[in-house]
Design a protein around this motif. Structure first.
Motif, PDB file in Angstrom:
ATOM      1  N   HIS A 108      -0.321  35.359  61.661  1.00  0.00           N
ATOM      2  CA  HIS A 108      -1.686  34.863  61.802  1.00  0.00           C
ATOM      3  C   HIS A 108      -1.857  34.296  63.214  1.00  0.00           C
ATOM      4  CE1 HIS A 108      -1.885  34.880  57.310  1.00  0.00           C
ATOM      5  NE2 HIS A 108      -0.617  34.544  57.445  1.00  0.00           N
ATOM      6  N   VAL A 109      -3.093  34.183  63.639  1.00  0.00           N
ATOM      7  CA  VAL A 109      -3.413  33.530  64.904  1.00  0.00           C
ATOM      8  C   VAL A 109      -4.637  32.655  64.685  1.00  0.00           C
ATOM      9  CG1 VAL A 109      -4.911  35.394  65.747  1.00  0.00           C
ATOM     10  CG2 VAL A 109      -3.720  33.907  67.386  1.00  0.00           C
ATOM     11  N   VAL A 110      -4.700  31.541  65.396  1.00  0.00           N
ATOM     12  CA  VAL A 110      -5.850  30.644  65.284  1.00  0.00           C
ATOM     13  C   VAL A 110      -6.906  31.098  66.284  1.00  0.00           C
ATOM     14  CG1 VAL A 110      -6.653  28.262  65.401  1.00  0.00           C
ATOM     15  CG2 VAL A 110      -4.331  28.756  64.583  1.00  0.00           C
ATOM     16  N   GLU A 111      -8.038  31.572  65.771  1.00  0.00           N
ATOM     17  CA  GLU A 111      -9.150  32.032  66.595  1.00  0.00           C
ATOM     18  C   GLU A 111     -10.415  31.285  66.192  1.00  0.00           C
ATOM     19  OE1 GLU A 111      -9.467  36.232  66.092  1.00  0.00           O
ATOM     20  OE2 GLU A 111      -7.839  36.675  67.497  1.00  0.00           O
ATOM     21  N   LYS A 112     -11.029  30.629  67.179  1.00  0.00           N
ATOM     22  CA  LYS A 112     -12.245  29.842  66.928  1.00  0.00           C
ATOM     23  C   LYS A 112     -12.033  28.845  65.797  1.00  0.00           C
ATOM     24  CE  LYS A 112     -15.282  33.506  68.630  1.00  0.00           C
ATOM     25  NZ  LYS A 112     -16.414  34.419  68.335  1.00  0.00           N
ATOM     26  N   GLY A 113     -10.836  28.296  65.767  1.00  0.00           N
ATOM     27  CA  GLY A 113     -10.504  27.272  64.783  1.00  0.00           C
ATOM     28  C   GLY A 113     -10.165  27.787  63.407  1.00  0.00           C
ATOM     29  N   SER A 117      -7.921  18.705  62.986  1.00  0.00           N
ATOM     30  CA  SER A 117      -7.460  18.499  64.359  1.00  0.00           C
ATOM     31  C   SER A 117      -8.479  18.959  65.404  1.00  0.00           C
ATOM     32  CB  SER A 117      -6.132  19.230  64.578  1.00  0.00           C
ATOM     33  OG  SER A 117      -6.303  20.629  64.427  1.00  0.00           O
ATOM     34  N   GLY A 118      -9.669  19.355  64.965  1.00  0.00           N
ATOM     35  CA  GLY A 118     -10.716  19.691  65.929  1.00  0.00           C
ATOM     36  C   GLY A 118     -11.138  21.135  65.961  1.00  0.00           C
ATOM     37  N   GLY A 119     -10.593  21.950  65.057  1.00  0.00           N
ATOM     38  CA  GLY A 119     -11.010  23.349  64.981  1.00  0.00           C
ATOM     39  C   GLY A 119     -10.785  24.090  66.272  1.00  0.00           C
ATOM     40  N   ALA A 120     -11.825  24.753  66.774  1.00  0.00           N
ATOM     41  CA  ALA A 120     -11.695  25.572  67.977  1.00  0.00           C
ATOM     42  C   ALA A 120     -11.357  24.752  69.218  1.00  0.00           C
ATOM     43  CB  ALA A 120     -12.989  26.354  68.207  1.00  0.00           C
ATOM     44  N   SER A 121     -11.683  23.470  69.226  1.00  0.00           N
ATOM     45  CA  SER A 121     -11.366  22.615  70.369  1.00  0.00           C
ATOM     46  C   SER A 121     -10.047  21.867  70.188  1.00  0.00           C
ATOM     47  CB  SER A 121     -12.494  21.601  70.592  1.00  0.00           C
ATOM     48  OG  SER A 121     -12.630  20.748  69.460  1.00  0.00           O
ATOM     49  N   GLY A 122      -9.346  22.144  69.109  1.00  0.00           N
ATOM     50  CA  GLY A 122      -8.102  21.447  68.815  1.00  0.00           C
ATOM     51  C   GLY A 122      -6.897  22.060  69.513  1.00  0.00           C
ATOM     52  N   PRO A 123      -5.750  21.436  69.361  1.00  0.00           N
ATOM     53  CA  PRO A 123      -4.548  21.874  70.075  1.00  0.00           C
ATOM     54  C   PRO A 123      -3.929  23.159  69.546  1.00  0.00           C
ATOM     55  CG  PRO A 123      -4.023  20.064  68.595  1.00  0.00           C
ATOM     56  CD  PRO A 123      -5.512  20.213  68.567  1.00  0.00           C
ATOM     57  N   TYR A 124      -4.381  23.642  68.375  1.00  0.00           N
ATOM     58  CA  TYR A 124      -3.789  24.847  67.800  1.00  0.00           C
ATOM     59  C   TYR A 124      -4.503  26.132  68.215  1.00  0.00           C
ATOM     60  CZ  TYR A 124      -1.338  21.694  64.578  1.00  0.00           C
ATOM     61  OH  TYR A 124      -0.548  20.716  64.040  1.00  0.00           O
ATOM     62  N   GLU A 125      -5.631  26.023  68.913  1.00  0.00           N
ATOM     63  CA  GLU A 125      -6.378  27.225  69.269  1.00  0.00           C
ATOM     64  C   GLU A 125      -5.476  28.213  70.029  1.00  0.00           C
ATOM     65  OE1 GLU A 125      -9.729  29.719  69.302  1.00  0.00           O
ATOM     66  OE2 GLU A 125      -9.226  27.920  68.145  1.00  0.00           O
ATOM     67  N   GLY A 126      -5.447  29.455  69.544  1.00  0.00           N
ATOM     68  CA  GLY A 126      -4.598  30.474  70.148  1.00  0.00           C
ATOM     69  C   GLY A 126      -3.179  30.501  69.629  1.00  0.00           C
ATOM     70  N   ALA A 127      -2.839  29.576  68.718  1.00  0.00           N
ATOM     71  CA  ALA A 127      -1.456  29.491  68.239  1.00  0.00           C
ATOM     72  C   ALA A 127      -1.116  30.650  67.306  1.00  0.00           C
ATOM     73  CB  ALA A 127      -1.242  28.167  67.493  1.00  0.00           C
ATOM     74  N   TYR A 128       0.120  31.114  67.399  1.00  0.00           N
ATOM     75  CA  TYR A 128       0.650  32.044  66.416  1.00  0.00           C
ATOM     76  C   TYR A 128       1.213  31.253  65.239  1.00  0.00           C
ATOM     77  CZ  TYR A 128       0.487  35.936  69.759  1.00  0.00           C
ATOM     78  OH  TYR A 128       0.077  36.909  70.632  1.00  0.00           O
ATOM     79  N   VAL A 129       0.993  31.759  64.033  1.00  0.00           N
ATOM     80  CA  VAL A 129       1.497  31.116  62.821  1.00  0.00           C
ATOM     81  C   VAL A 129       2.046  32.203  61.902  1.00  0.00           C
ATOM     82  CG1 VAL A 129       0.939  29.636  60.847  1.00  0.00           C
ATOM     83  CG2 VAL A 129      -0.295  29.331  63.014  1.00  0.00           C
TER      84      VAL A 129
END
Length: 435
Positions: free
Chosen positions: A409-414, A291-303
């Motif tokens: 978890h959190v999405v950081e830099k993809g 989905s684009g890694g760090a430039s994708g829509p999940y950046e910063g998301a909590y999981v």
């Protein structure tokens, strides 16, 4: 599947749902056998016919469907079987692993269960299905334990023959809700318009309520849609409404989460900034990369997840099995929560069989070992597992849920990275859930 049914909230006493062990087959087992062909010939749960000590088990999951697919689970089960047999079997007994395509279909799930009965499986291990009401009655009638299901349905946490190894969707959603209560304004939950999906809102809301947050907006979506433009617009409108705080959108659509996020990416430019959050199973590192890694829509998301992150050394024994027996099999992703659950489920099976020593390995004896207080260790991938029928969460209708630990978890830099040390136990949060 969009039909509705009443959620089972009570559990029959064990004596009413377990088969008679020493006499005639119960009516349910006879019906299952009759549905197969013409009579049984063998007692379900007993290794029969061959005269050897081969242990037969089954793993099932949906493959090649228009919704969520988990081909890595049966593929890993087969690899595990090859690995075990290359190392002398389980306590010297060969392991025969059968697999079945569950097809995300109630009829196919029931057919898989009937095949497990016909093949004298001693357990169904590490499987995925949202149709517990279709297959569990057949397994219960035959006395076959269901070890390490994915935890999608209420039935998996009520059946006396279910032995879940994680907290399923209940723990993931409750844990995510508790995190978002402190981090978000309005929360919008996007979930499948299915029976399994109907159980998600109260679980997320239990975590939000524990943090003093209002309930999430409940947005239903077609499970197998090819576009979610309208749903994405509604989610963004809800998350941006009211308080001035940054809202959060929580897609929980399994494999269709990526399809939703494609629509969400196009729609979000027309709305105030919001944060995303979800659960493992709806997103993993492969999805983040695609989905684009760090430039994708999940950046910063909590999981939220059940287990340590995929790079943790505690997964090395599982990865060794994959390297030895499934190198190059791209169905098996060691970061996939389904593959991880299958590994843990087979760890349970192995320890249950080893606890029997030289005794006969049947569905009955495996069940007796699990019910008899066996403590299963998983290399700290989970707490020590031990199943007692009436446990802490029996009061809210989840008597088989014995592991309510989640990881954040959190999405950081993809990259999917740990956001907190160790596990968080959400038992107390679940106790307040309005299920």
């Amino acid at each position: 599947m969009t039909g509705r049914r009443r959620i089972r909230s009570t559990v029959l006493p064990r004596s009413l749902v377990r088969p008679a062990r020493a006499g005639a087959l119960p009516a349910g087992a006879l019906a299952a056998c009759a549905a197969l062909v013409a009579g049984c010939g063998i007692v379900p749960g007993v290794t029969g016919g061959s005269g050897d000590e081969t242990i037969t088990v089954m793993t099932w999951a949906p493959e090649n469907t228009g919704a969520t697919n988990k081909p890595g689970m049966p593929a890993f089960a087969e690899a595990y079987g090859r690995w075990v047999n290359a190392h002398g079997g389980i306590d010297g007994r060969p392991l025969k692993v059968l697999t079945c395509d569950e097809r995300d279909d109630a009829v196919a799930a029931a057919r898989c269960a009937r095949r497990a009965v016909a093949e004298n499986a001693v357990a169904v291990v590490g499987s995925y299905s949202q149709h517990g009401d279709a297959f569990l009655p057949t397994l219960e009638a035959a006395g076959i334990p269901y070890v390490g299901g994915y935890g999608l349905t209420h039935d998996e946490f009520t059946s006396p023959l279910s032995y879940p190894v994680n907290g399923g969707q209940p723990a993931l959603l409750a844990g995510l809700g508790r995190t978002l209560a402190d981090a978000c304004g309005p929360v919008a939950l996007v979930r499948p318009d299915t029976i399994a999906g109907d159980q998600l809102p109260p679980l997320l809301d239990s975590g939000l309520a524990a943090g003093g947050h209002d309930p999430a907006g409940d947005l239903r979506a077609a499970e197998a849609a090819t576009s979610y433009g309208d749903t994405a617009e509604r989610a963004l409108e809800h998350a941006a409404a009211g308080t001035g705080e940054q809202g959060c959108v929580v897609p929980a659509l399994g494999d269709r989460t990526g399809t939703f996020m494609d629509s969400f990416r196009r729609a979000r430019a027309r709305h105030p900034e919001v944060r995303t959050a979800t659960v493992l199973g709806s997103v993993d590192q492969t999805v983040l990369d695609a989905s684009g890694g760090a430039s994708g829509p999940y950046e910063g998301a909590y999981v939220t997840g059940w287990y340590p992150e995929a790079g943790d050394a505690r997964w090395d024994p599982m990865k060794e099995v994959i390297r030895a027996e499934a190198f190059g099999d791209n169905r098996i992703d060691p970061a996939d929560a389904g593959v991880q659950t299958t590994w843990i489920a087979y760890t349970v099976l192995r320890q249950a069989v080893e606890s029997l020593g030289d005794g006969e390995v049947t569905a009955d004896t495996v069940t007796a070992a699990l019910d008899g207080g066996l403590k299963v260790t998983t290399g700290n991938l989970t707490p020590t597992l031990r199943w007692k029928f009436q446990d802490t969460l029996a009061s809210i209708g989840l008597p088989r849920l014995v592991n309510a630990n989640v990881t954040l978890h959190v999405v950081e830099k993809g990259r999917l990275t740990a956001a907190a040390e160790g596990f968080t136990d959400v038992t107390s949060t679940l106790e307040e859930a309005a299920l």
